[in-house]
Design a protein around this motif. Structure first.
Motif, PDB file in Angstrom:
ATOM      1  N   LEU A 194       0.900  -0.945   0.085  1.00  0.00           N
ATOM      2  CA  LEU A 194      -0.007  -0.237  -0.160  1.00  0.00           C
ATOM      3  C   LEU A 194       0.744   1.251  -0.064  1.00  0.00           C
ATOM      4  CD1 LEU A 194      -2.919   1.286   0.043  1.00  0.00           C
ATOM      5  CD2 LEU A 194      -2.610   1.173   2.578  1.00  0.00           C
ATOM      6  N   LEU A 195       1.876   1.103   0.734  1.00  0.00           N
ATOM      7  CA  LEU A 195       2.806   2.207   0.662  1.00  0.00           C
ATOM      8  C   LEU A 195       3.367   2.376  -0.581  1.00  0.00           C
ATOM      9  CD1 LEU A 195       4.564   4.408   2.027  1.00  0.00           C
ATOM     10  CD2 LEU A 195       6.390   2.714   2.549  1.00  0.00           C
ATOM     11  N   GLY A 196       3.708   1.594  -1.281  1.00  0.00           N
ATOM     12  CA  GLY A 196       4.212   1.593  -2.803  1.00  0.00           C
ATOM     13  C   GLY A 196       3.173   2.302  -3.659  1.00  0.00           C
ATOM     14  N   THR A 197       1.906   1.744  -3.496  1.00  0.00           N
ATOM     15  CA  THR A 197       0.842   2.398  -4.229  1.00  0.00           C
ATOM     16  C   THR A 197       0.645   3.996  -3.852  1.00  0.00           C
ATOM     17  OG1 THR A 197      -0.597   0.328  -3.929  1.00  0.00           O
ATOM     18  CG2 THR A 197      -1.691   2.384  -4.428  1.00  0.00           C
ATOM     19  N   VAL A 198       0.732   4.339  -2.801  1.00  0.00           N
ATOM     20  CA  VAL A 198       0.631   5.877  -2.598  1.00  0.00           C
ATOM     21  C   VAL A 198       1.981   6.517  -3.264  1.00  0.00           C
ATOM     22  CG1 VAL A 198       0.697   7.514  -0.799  1.00  0.00           C
ATOM     23  CG2 VAL A 198      -0.709   5.450  -0.424  1.00  0.00           C
ATOM     24  N   TRP A 199       3.176   5.995  -2.911  1.00  0.00           N
ATOM     25  CA  TRP A 199       4.236   6.469  -3.718  1.00  0.00           C
ATOM     26  C   TRP A 199       4.134   6.514  -4.858  1.00  0.00           C
ATOM     27  CZ3 TRP A 199       8.968   5.994  -0.218  1.00  0.00           C
ATOM     28  CH2 TRP A 199      10.059   6.604  -1.045  1.00  0.00           C
ATOM     29  N   GLY A 200       3.882   5.649  -5.671  1.00  0.00           N
ATOM     30  CA  GLY A 200       3.385   5.487  -7.110  1.00  0.00           C
ATOM     31  C   GLY A 200       2.241   6.585  -7.691  1.00  0.00           C
ATOM     32  N   MET A 201       1.330   6.703  -6.815  1.00  0.00           N
ATOM     33  CA  MET A 201       0.156   7.837  -6.992  1.00  0.00           C
ATOM     34  C   MET A 201       0.690   9.038  -6.997  1.00  0.00           C
ATOM     35  SD  MET A 201      -1.716   5.893  -8.332  1.00  0.00           S
ATOM     36  CE  MET A 201      -3.184   7.256  -8.886  1.00  0.00           C
ATOM     37  N   ILE A 202       1.500   9.611  -6.140  1.00  0.00           N
ATOM     38  CA  ILE A 202       2.178  10.625  -5.802  1.00  0.00           C
ATOM     39  C   ILE A 202       3.005  10.873  -7.056  1.00  0.00           C
ATOM     40  CG2 ILE A 202       3.775  11.859  -4.506  1.00  0.00           C
ATOM     41  CD1 ILE A 202       2.972  10.686  -2.020  1.00  0.00           C
ATOM     42  N   GLU A 203       3.712  10.067  -7.740  1.00  0.00           N
ATOM     43  CA  GLU A 203       4.346  10.161  -8.939  1.00  0.00           C
ATOM     44  C   GLU A 203       3.633  10.528 -10.042  1.00  0.00           C
ATOM     45  OE1 GLU A 203       7.617   7.374 -11.529  1.00  0.00           O
ATOM     46  OE2 GLU A 203       8.084   7.807  -9.322  1.00  0.00           O
ATOM     47  N   VAL A 204       2.421   9.884  -9.970  1.00  0.00           N
ATOM     48  CA  VAL A 204       1.376  10.207 -11.112  1.00  0.00           C
ATOM     49  C   VAL A 204       0.883  11.514 -11.201  1.00  0.00           C
ATOM     50  CG1 VAL A 204      -0.890   9.620 -12.030  1.00  0.00           C
ATOM     51  CG2 VAL A 204       0.931   7.728 -11.500  1.00  0.00           C
ATOM     52  N   PHE A 205       0.735  12.063 -10.107  1.00  0.00           N
ATOM     53  CA  PHE A 205       0.335  13.406  -9.640  1.00  0.00           C
ATOM     54  C   PHE A 205       1.089  14.431 -10.103  1.00  0.00           C
ATOM     55  CE2 PHE A 205      -2.970  11.246  -6.591  1.00  0.00           C
ATOM     56  CZ  PHE A 205      -3.796  11.083  -7.541  1.00  0.00           C
ATOM     57  N   ASP A 206       2.368  14.065  -9.607  1.00  0.00           N
ATOM     58  CA  ASP A 206       3.632  15.016  -9.914  1.00  0.00           C
ATOM     59  C   ASP A 206       3.585  15.162 -11.532  1.00  0.00           C
ATOM     60  OD1 ASP A 206       4.172  15.573  -7.469  1.00  0.00           O
ATOM     61  OD2 ASP A 206       5.947  14.299  -7.379  1.00  0.00           O
ATOM     62  N   VAL A 207       3.432  14.156 -12.093  1.00  0.00           N
ATOM     63  CA  VAL A 207       3.537  13.995 -13.742  1.00  0.00           C
ATOM     64  C   VAL A 207       2.459  14.822 -14.404  1.00  0.00           C
ATOM     65  CG1 VAL A 207       3.564  12.619 -15.730  1.00  0.00           C
ATOM     66  CG2 VAL A 207       4.850  12.018 -14.039  1.00  0.00           C
ATOM     67  N   MET A 208       1.193  14.670 -13.670  1.00  0.00           N
ATOM     68  CA  MET A 208      -0.080  15.398 -14.122  1.00  0.00           C
ATOM     69  C   MET A 208       0.186  16.773 -13.838  1.00  0.00           C
ATOM     70  SD  MET A 208      -2.798  12.732 -12.937  1.00  0.00           S
ATOM     71  CE  MET A 208      -4.208  13.813 -13.402  1.00  0.00           C
ATOM     72  N   ALA A 209       0.905  17.142 -12.637  1.00  0.00           N
ATOM     73  CA  ALA A 209       0.924  18.765 -12.592  1.00  0.00           C
ATOM     74  C   ALA A 209       1.911  19.231 -13.444  1.00  0.00           C
ATOM     75  CB  ALA A 209       1.586  18.842 -10.978  1.00  0.00           C
ATOM     76  N   LEU A 210       3.049  18.603 -13.890  1.00  0.00           N
ATOM     77  CA  LEU A 210       3.872  19.162 -14.720  1.00  0.00           C
ATOM     78  C   LEU A 210       3.338  19.073 -16.282  1.00  0.00           C
ATOM     79  CD1 LEU A 210       7.431  17.457 -13.399  1.00  0.00           C
ATOM     80  CD2 LEU A 210       6.645  20.070 -13.370  1.00  0.00           C
ATOM     81  N   MET A 211       2.988  17.985 -16.629  1.00  0.00           N
ATOM     82  CA  MET A 211       2.912  17.668 -18.144  1.00  0.00           C
ATOM     83  C   MET A 211       1.252  17.754 -18.347  1.00  0.00           C
ATOM     84  SD  MET A 211       5.321  14.920 -19.007  1.00  0.00           S
ATOM     85  CE  MET A 211       6.149  15.448 -20.517  1.00  0.00           C
ATOM     86  N   GLY A 212       0.289  17.918 -17.661  1.00  0.00           N
ATOM     87  CA  GLY A 212      -1.052  17.776 -17.665  1.00  0.00           C
ATOM     88  C   GLY A 212      -1.527  16.582 -17.722  1.00  0.00           C
ATOM     89  N   SER A 213      -2.848  16.162 -17.896  1.00  0.00           N
ATOM     90  CA  SER A 213      -3.384  14.829 -18.083  1.00  0.00           C
ATOM     91  C   SER A 213      -3.525  14.089 -19.094  1.00  0.00           C
ATOM     92  CB  SER A 213      -4.804  14.592 -17.125  1.00  0.00           C
ATOM     93  OG  SER A 213      -5.859  15.716 -18.044  1.00  0.00           O
ATOM     94  N   GLY A 214      -3.111  15.000 -20.177  1.00  0.00           N
ATOM     95  CA  GLY A 214      -3.213  14.454 -21.605  1.00  0.00           C
ATOM     96  C   GLY A 214      -2.077  13.778 -22.225  1.00  0.00           C
ATOM     97  N   SER A 215      -1.037  13.246 -21.082  1.00  0.00           N
ATOM     98  CA  SER A 215       0.232  12.356 -21.740  1.00  0.00           C
ATOM     99  C   SER A 215       0.016  11.015 -20.920  1.00  0.00           C
ATOM    100  CB  SER A 215       1.204  13.074 -21.138  1.00  0.00           C
ATOM    101  OG  SER A 215       2.521  12.431 -21.628  1.00  0.00           O
ATOM    102  N   PRO A 216      -0.668  10.205 -21.415  1.00  0.00           N
ATOM    103  CA  PRO A 216      -0.858   8.899 -20.797  1.00  0.00           C
ATOM    104  C   PRO A 216       0.585   8.070 -20.467  1.00  0.00           C
ATOM    105  CG  PRO A 216      -2.182   8.766 -22.822  1.00  0.00           C
ATOM    106  CD  PRO A 216      -1.501   9.954 -22.429  1.00  0.00           C
ATOM    107  N   LYS A 217       1.443   8.129 -21.374  1.00  0.00           N
ATOM    108  CA  LYS A 217       2.783   7.544 -21.655  1.00  0.00           C
ATOM    109  C   LYS A 217       3.630   8.045 -20.275  1.00  0.00           C
ATOM    110  CE  LYS A 217       5.920   5.989 -25.311  1.00  0.00           C
ATOM    111  NZ  LYS A 217       6.266   6.245 -26.514  1.00  0.00           N
ATOM    112  N   ALA A 218       3.653   9.328 -20.009  1.00  0.00           N
ATOM    113  CA  ALA A 218       4.303  10.006 -19.010  1.00  0.00           C
ATOM    114  C   ALA A 218       3.714   9.409 -17.722  1.00  0.00           C
ATOM    115  CB  ALA A 218       4.195  11.525 -19.137  1.00  0.00           C
ATOM    116  N   MET A 219       2.608   9.291 -17.472  1.00  0.00           N
ATOM    117  CA  MET A 219       1.937   8.700 -16.243  1.00  0.00           C
ATOM    118  C   MET A 219       2.153   7.249 -16.116  1.00  0.00           C
ATOM    119  SD  MET A 219      -1.602  10.875 -15.923  1.00  0.00           S
ATOM    120  CE  MET A 219      -2.570  10.237 -17.529  1.00  0.00           C
ATOM    121  N   ALA A 220       2.415   6.513 -17.222  1.00  0.00           N
ATOM    122  CA  ALA A 220       2.686   4.936 -17.022  1.00  0.00           C
ATOM    123  C   ALA A 220       3.530   4.546 -16.048  1.00  0.00           C
ATOM    124  CB  ALA A 220       2.729   4.614 -18.688  1.00  0.00           C
TER     125      ALA A 220
END
Length: 173
Positions: A101-127
């Motif tokens: 679960l800690l890994g899940t939260v860690w990974g989701m924080i990374e997804v949100f960081d990518v979304m904040a930088l590149m927007g939600s239109g880049s699925p490759k960056a969020m993968a």
């Protein structure tokens, strides 16, 4: 040859993120303790039971309160030897999914960081972040499931063995 053999493991660990190394360490310690218990059961337990039975059989009387206390002491000592590390194994089994679960939260924080930088239109960056969110969860659950299986087998053996030992230390005489 060596690099092609371990390349899938390396890629799995790389995709899972830093928390996966902690899960791997936790599961490694869990299985070390399980193997220690199996080793004790296979190689050390018989001699401990034989010594306890020999001590009990050497007694001339077995009916007094004192004899009952000595029998109880022998049973408790053997039970403690059998159950050594079982509570630690139980704790590690419970921690494995929490690390996932800690890994899940860690990974989701990374997804949100990518979304904040590149927007939600880049699925490759969020993968990358999504894989870092799901792989540790799966690894933690797999570690917990295998640990639960091993722990339940050990605990079932211990219960049966405790009953068998009680039968060996009879009050007849």
């Amino acid at each position: 040859m060596f690099s092609t053999l371990y390349e899938p493991v390396y890629l799995f660990m790389e995709r899972g993120g830093e928390v996966l190394y902690a899960i791997m360490g936790l599961v490694f310690i869990l299985w070390l303790l399980v193997l220690e218990r199996v080793g004790y059961i296979l190689f050390g337990h018989r001699s401990a039971v034989a010594a306890a039975v020999a001590e009990w059989e050497a007694r001339s009387e077995r009916r007094s309160w004192s004899a009952h206390q000595i029998r109880q002491d022998l049973l408790c000592h053997l039970s403690m030897q059998l159950q050594a590390n079982i509570s630690t194994i139980r704790m590690l089994v419970g921690l494995a999914p929490l690390f996932g679960l800690l890994g899940t939260v860690w990974g989701m924080i990374e997804v949100f960081d990518v979304m904040a930088l590149m927007g939600s239109g880049s699925p490759k960056a969020m993968a990358s972040g999504i894989s870092k969110a799901t792989i540790p969860t799966m690894a933690g659950m797999v570690g917990a499931i295998t640990g639960v299986f091993a722990r339940s087998l050990l605990e079932r053996f211990i219960r049966r063995e405790q009953m068998r030992i009680e039968d060996k230390l009879t009050f007849d005489h």
